[in-house]
Write an enzyme that holds these catalytic residues in place. Structure first.
Site, PDB file in Angstrom:
ATOM      1  N   HIS A  23     -18.262  50.220 -17.169  1.00 57.00           N
ATOM      2  CA  HIS A  23     -17.590  49.431 -18.137  1.00 57.00           C
ATOM      3  C   HIS A  23     -16.724  47.595 -18.704  1.00 57.00           C
ATOM      4  O   HIS A  23     -16.886  47.441 -19.833  1.00 57.00           O
ATOM      5  CB  HIS A  23     -15.518  50.031 -18.309  1.00 57.00           C
ATOM      6  CG  HIS A  23     -15.282  50.572 -19.352  1.00 57.00           C
ATOM      7  ND1 HIS A  23     -15.485  49.626 -20.656  1.00 57.00           N
ATOM      8  CD2 HIS A  23     -15.165  51.492 -19.705  1.00 57.00           C
ATOM      9  CE1 HIS A  23     -14.407  50.269 -21.087  1.00 57.00           C
ATOM     10  NE2 HIS A  23     -14.313  51.572 -20.908  1.00 57.00           N
TER      11      HIS A  23
ATOM     12  N   ASP B 198     -18.808  48.901 -23.520  1.00 53.31           N
ATOM     13  CA  ASP B 198     -17.426  49.915 -24.383  1.00 53.31           C
ATOM     14  C   ASP B 198     -18.138  51.401 -24.020  1.00 53.31           C
ATOM     15  O   ASP B 198     -18.866  51.544 -24.560  1.00 53.31           O
ATOM     16  CB  ASP B 198     -16.939  48.673 -25.086  1.00 53.31           C
ATOM     17  CG  ASP B 198     -16.537  47.849 -24.746  1.00 53.31           C
ATOM     18  OD1 ASP B 198     -15.814  47.103 -23.910  1.00 53.31           O
ATOM     19  OD2 ASP B 198     -15.949  46.482 -25.688  1.00 53.31           O
TER      20      ASP B 198
END
Length: 495
Positions: free
Chosen positions: A468, A472
């Protein structure tokens, strides 16, 4: 093994007076032996053309010194055959004592933290003495393993030769000697009965920083070792290194030994191989330091399976057989071109985005998991990808991969469909940002606009594990959309 580093011989002398410079050998002159050591660069990007940069050094801080009774010789140390290698196992010696050595000859087979590799002869001459026998495990990098001489008649002189400290620096003994002399110093003030540990405890309580290498800190965290329990490290300025954790690890094991199996239960302890130890460290590091999240998509595979069947029929005469995994690798590489964020890595201060897609393909071997790389997969056709994967997988199972063939990669693919697995989540292979996990194909009935109102399709579940910090959620979803479209319409990625 390519050789890009030249071997240097450095002659050192220490004269006690200026007048000794004009004479041959003064009374205070010292001659030091040359020790073959491995130059392990901290930056792995500097590795590539040479697996081990070898330099012939002399140092008065070590006890490798010429004695009058011994002829000129070279002490050969175990080299670092990969950037992460800290120790190795000598599988076998390919030369015997007394054998003639030509530069480039295979000297020994060494098991590293990644694979079994050949150690080539660094110097021409004769193998005078084997210091570490074949089969020896966990030999630290830099430890002397054999002796080479220039003249065959000098071999006999080394029949009983043993380095005084195994080729390692004598820093540790000096420190232990210093620690033995240290108790009288603080005698003016009342101190606890264990003065050796008092300085580390006081420095810890006062908030001073404990000097330790990043790798040592990581290992200590993984093994639950308190760095303050190590009073003095063997590194620069007394910093704690990975080697210093061995004694602490041994004491910790003796203090808290694993519980005995229940009465009547039988068990056996399996030794941890080098490659299994590295897998454990890297995967633990990945799960602890990388914020994983997972995206799963259902993909219809009927078109791919039909096209694969047609291609294999056309390629029968060439004895080429494409697998579903070849289509998957190609589709993953093409999707990385569409969404380059997935073809990136986290580098602490920057996110590095790669211009080519080097796909690491997970291969299971008897020794553990290894990920050979299909370089430039986005530029290769299905036949070339199929050939590369088959060749790399075969050499991986034989332990004959070279370091550059499995170290690196920009994106990983792991397929467990052949084992009857339908869905799983894979652990990211650092420093990569994504890994794709694939299950097998299954038939499924879905609604359809036909007379029956339904149809049967073959589907596969693909799960993308993402870092992450780099990718995204919406970006990972876009990658899966492109991957799904390429498999649903494979002609788009073949053109």
């Amino acid at each position: 093994m390519s050789r890009t580093c030249s071997v240097l011989r450095i002659y050192l002398k220490n004269a006690i007076s200026a007048g000794s410079r004009k004479t041959g050998r003064a009374a205070g002159q010292r001659f030091y032996s040359c020790a073959l050591v491995t130059n392990r660069l901290a930056n792995p990007s500097l590795w590539g053309k040479s697996q081990a940069c070898r330099v012939l050094l002399a140092s008065n801080s070590q006890s490798q010194r010429y004695y009058s009774s011994l002829p000129d010789h070279i002490d050969v140390a175990l080299p670092a055959l990969s950037p992460t290698m800290e120790s190795g196992t000598i599988i076998s010696w390919e030369k015997k004592e007394g054998d003639k050595l030509n530069e480039g000859d295979l000297l020994a087979e060494i098991e590293t933290d990644k694979a079994t590799m050949g150690f080539e002869t660094p110097e021409e001459g004769y193998l005078a003495k084997i210091l570490i026998p074949g089969g020896s495990k966990d030999i630290p990098v830099g430890k002397m393993v054999c002796v080479i001489v220039s003249n065959q008649e000098d071999v006999a002189a080394f029949s009983n030769y043993q380095p005084t400290d195994g080729g390692q620096a004598k820093a540790a003994p000096k420190e232990s000697a210093a620690s033995k002399e240290s108790p009288p110093v603080p005698s003016s003030a009342p101190t606890p009965s264990a003065p050796a540990s008092a300085p580390s405890i006081s420095s810890s309580s006062s908030g001073s920083r404990i000097l330790a290498s990043p790798f040592a800190r990581l290992l200590a965290s993984d093994k639950g070792i308190d760095l303050t329990s190590i009073s003095q490290g063997s590194g620069f300025l007394g910093s704690v290194t990975a080697k210093d954790l061995d004694s602490a690890k041994a004491s910790a094991k003796s203090g808290s030994r694993a519980a005995a199996p229940p009465s009547g239960a039988s068990s056996q302890d399996i030794p941890i191989s080098n490659i299994r130890g590295v897998i454990a460290k890297r995967l633990l590091q990945s799960k602890q330091s990388i914020p994983h999240y997972y995206l799963t998509s259902e993909i219809e595979m009927d078109v791919v399976l039909s096209l694969r069947k047609q291609f294999n029929k056309l390629l029968e005469k060439q004895k080429v057989k494409l697998s579903v995994n070849d289509f998957i690798i190609k589709a993953a590489a093409m999707a990385c071109l569409k969404v380059p964020e997935a073809n990136s890595s986290w580098q602490d201060t920057v996110i590095r985005q790669y211009n080519t897609v080097d796909v690491s393909v997970a291969v299971s071997t008897e020794r553990g998991l290894i990920t050979p790389i299909v370089f430039g997969a986005e530029k290769k056709g299905l036949i070339e990808i199929s050939s590369d994967v088959k060749e790399l997988a075969a050499r991986a199972r034989e332990g004959k991969l070279q370091p550059h063939e499995f170290q690196g990669g920009t994106f990983s693919v792991s397929n467990l469909g052949m084992y009857g697995i339908h869905h799983f989540s894979a652990i990211i292979n650092p420093p990569q940002a994504c890994i794709l996990a694939l299950g097998g194909t299954t038939e499924k009935v879905i609604p359809a606009d036909n007379e029956r109102g339904y149809k049967s399709v073959t589907v596969m579940y693909a799960t993308l594990s993402c870092d992450h910090r780099v990718v995204d959620g919406a970006v990972g979803a876009q990658w899966l959309q492109h991957f799904k479209s390429y498999l649903s319409n494979p002609a788009a990625m073949i053109m």
